[in-house]
Scaffold this active site. Structure first.
Site, PDB file in Angstrom:
ATOM      1  CG  HIS A  41      -1.866   1.101   1.348  1.00 28.08           C
ATOM      2  ND1 HIS A  41      -3.186   0.969   1.010  1.00 28.08           N
ATOM      3  CD2 HIS A  41      -1.706   2.394   1.764  1.00 28.08           C
ATOM      4  CE1 HIS A  41      -3.813   2.122   1.204  1.00 28.08           C
ATOM      5  NE2 HIS A  41      -2.927   3.007   1.663  1.00 28.08           N
ATOM      6  CD  GLU A  42       1.633   3.660   3.701  1.00 30.03           C
ATOM      7  OE1 GLU A  42       1.901   4.711   3.091  1.00 30.03           O
ATOM      8  OE2 GLU A  42       0.598   3.510   4.376  1.00 30.03           O
TER       9      GLU A  42
END
Length: 610
Positions: A390-391
């Site tokens: 995600h990051e």
């Protein structure tokens, strides 16, 4: 291998970020801070100059760019250092110095917008047509003038500014009532442990405690805290709705939704379509929970049961392996994208493990002129692997936007920010499912992603539906009481979950415990629209013939490269996503249905294998 220590100095350097890429020392930071102070002071001297011609306007924009670029470095150097160990008072003091300077910066530039709006737009357009360097700022200028129709005269703006000091009163009172002044009860779990049911403990019990009685007790204890003050919460929320409606009317908007969405030029139909299509496909969400109910073997199945996993993960997911999976999973986005991911992992820009004093959670920090930095607290769980993916999606969005846009458009709106992060998670899931060798492992993976869609898409649409209906009560001069809000929320639970979940009277009070309703009205819908956009893009990138997939990838990368250079709806439309069309919302529902079918098949296989 995860270090067996929480002492930062003992964690190997390869798992800690290196901030020297921003500044080599605190002395260098001090010099940059002093320079930024000088730029802030000098910018105020430009006041009153814009009408003198295009050179003055261009000079002001360039000065703001210079200020902004330097501010990124000056702000993030102490901010990131502070998050390494929030007990360090010296670093914390430097961070506070920057925050004070940022406030002065806002004050020093506050004159710019009103002064520019005081110029005739026709003349400003003529300046841009004749000056290519000034034309770079065309979108920013046109957007400022677009919003002008909702700007009042000086007397009106002054009156609203005086009233605005009370804007946060209801949300601040909510925060005090729900946290500082809340009296959370203590319960005894089935194993004899006693816990105080704070929000953290409430979430933990619902996600990890196998005895249903523990989950039910925690649910009732936590929601019971809000029940005792339900009339106060309703009064505060009525204040929020009335405030929003008063502000919308004052600025000439037809509804609170229109007022909230206009800043990014998003039509209200986007939220209305999102809600209508999701409600029409609520059977998909109900099917998922019926599958869970059968798999868990529960006679009764309540909202307190929706987070407990069907099977427990029996595998440890180390960071070094996770890094390889994330890099491999982005292969469908092309070799150049994958190489950027690899370089990000190799750049000493990721702070991986928890240490004493370190900030919790995870984020991607867009340090302009350097590279994004990523904070993690990797704990070898599956959730941590998806957090990394995600990051990294945010990281790549930042890298591409910074590389292809001038500073003024290097940032991007929240409306598109969660698209690359969510798409990265979808790619990771496909990669891990392809590697999984047994039904239990696939069930763990599938349930993780299904819960993500259920919580980040369906639940957020339900929240958006509630906010819209509650605000419309204010817009139509209807009363807003605790009973009315509870009836409204209770009906929404029936509309979305049907009879797949047994009724629990306290669940009707969920409206009282959701901070976003009080602190960020009309915000949560963006989680769902980003999810829908990512699902549509994933469908285009992963299906069809090679030429179609390549074209979809190119459009997607152009979206990331575009930063904040256009309205988000326009950017997404160029990428192949139209959030005004029902099929975009249906894409995420279609993916959800497909994953539920795979889950059912793997559950059958697991049962057949004993």
């Amino acid at each position: 291998m995860k270090p067996q220590t929480r002492v930062r100095s003992e964690i190997p350097a390869e798992y800690k970020w290196d901030l020297s890429a921003i500044f080599p020392s605190w002395e260098a930071w001090d010099e940059a801070f002093a320079r930024l102070e000088g730029l802030v002071t000098s910018f105020a001297g430009r006041r009153g100059s814009l009408a003198t011609g295009p050179d003055a306007l261009l000079g002001a924009y360039r000065a703001m760019d210079e200020l902004g670029q330097l501010a990124y470095a000056v702000y993030y150097y102490p901010s990131l250092a502070h998050d390494e160990d929030q007990r360090d008072n010296e670093v914390g003091a430097r961070r506070q110095k920057v925050q004070i300077l940022m406030a002065r910066w806002q004050e020093a530039t506050s004159w710019f917008g009103p002064e520019l709006l005081g110029l005739p737009i026709g003349g400003v357009r003529a300046w841009m047509d004749a000056n290519p360097e000034l034309a770079v700022y065309r979108f920013a200028i046109e957007n400022l003038f677009r919003l002008q129709e909702h700007v009042l005269d000086d007397k009106g703006e002054r009156l609203l500014s005086l009233v605005s000091r009370f804007d946060g009163a209801a949300s601040e009172a909510y925060e005090a009532l729900s946290t500082a002044d809340a009296k959370f009860p203590t319960i005894t779990l089935s194993d004899g442990r006693q816990i105080t049911v704070t929000y953290g403990e409430f979430r933990s019990v619902l996600a990890t405690s196998r005895p249903q009685a523990d989950r039910e007790a925690a649910f009732r204890a936590y929601l019971g805290t809000f029940e005792t003050s339900r009339n106060t919460y309703a009064a505060l929320y009525n204040g929020i709705c009335q405030r929003d409606w008063a502000a919308a009317q004052a600025r000439g908007y037809g509804s609170t939704l229109e007022a909230a969405l206009n800043v990014h030029h998003i039509p209200p139909s986007v939220v209305e379509t999102l809600i209508d299509v999701t409600r029409a496909h609520a059977a998909s969400l109900q099917r998922y929970h019926r599958v869970r109910r059968r798999a868990l073997g529960l006679e009764r199945y309540g909202l307190y049961d929706i987070q407990i996993p069907i099977v427990d993960a029996e595998r440890s997911y180390g960071y070094d392996a996770a890094r390889g999976w994330v890099e491999a999973s982005v292969a469908p986005l092309g070799d150049a994208y994958r190489e950027r991911v690899r370089r990000s992992f190799a750049s000493r820009s990721i702070d991986v493990y928890e240490n004493e004093g370190k900030r919790s959670g995870a984020y991607s920090a867009p340090v302009y002129g350097v590279h994004p930095y990523m904070l993690l607290n990797h704990n070898d769980t599956l959730d941590a692997v998806f957090t990394l993916a995600h990051e990294m999606g945010h990281n790549m969005h930042t890298v591409l936007a910074h590389a292809h846009q001038p500073f003024v458009y290097s940032d991007y709106t929240i409306f598109v920010a969660e698209v690359p992060s969510t798409l990265n998670e979808a790619l990771l899931l496909d990669h891990l499912l392809a590697q999984a060798t047994d039904a239990r492992e696939r069930i763990v993976l599938l349930e993780h992603s299904l819960e993500n869609i259920a919580g980040t898409f369906f639940a957020q649409v339900l929240f958006a539906d509630y906010e819209l209906r509650a605000h419309r009560l204010a817009e139509t001069d209807q009363p807003i009481t605790a009973e009315i809000l509870s009836d409204l929320y209770g009906q929404l639970l029936k509309d979305y979950y049907g009879d797949a979940i047994d009724e629990e009277p306290l669940a009707r009070l969920t409206w009282a415990r959701v901070p976003h309703f009080y602190q960020s009205p009309y915000y949560v819908y963006q989680y769902a629209t980003c999810f829908a956009s990512a699902a549509k893009l994933a469908e285009q990138i992963l299906t069809g013939d090679a030429a179609d997939r390549a074209a979809a990838v190119e459009r997607y990368l152009d979206l990331l490269k575009s930063g904040g250079s256009d309205y988000p709806m326009v950017q997404l439309r160029r990428a192949g996503v139209d959030l005004g069309e029902p099929d975009t919302v249906q894409a995420v529902i279609g993916r959800f249905d497909a994953l539920v079918s795979r889950l059912e098949a793997d559950l059958d296989e697991l049962r057949a294998g004993g």
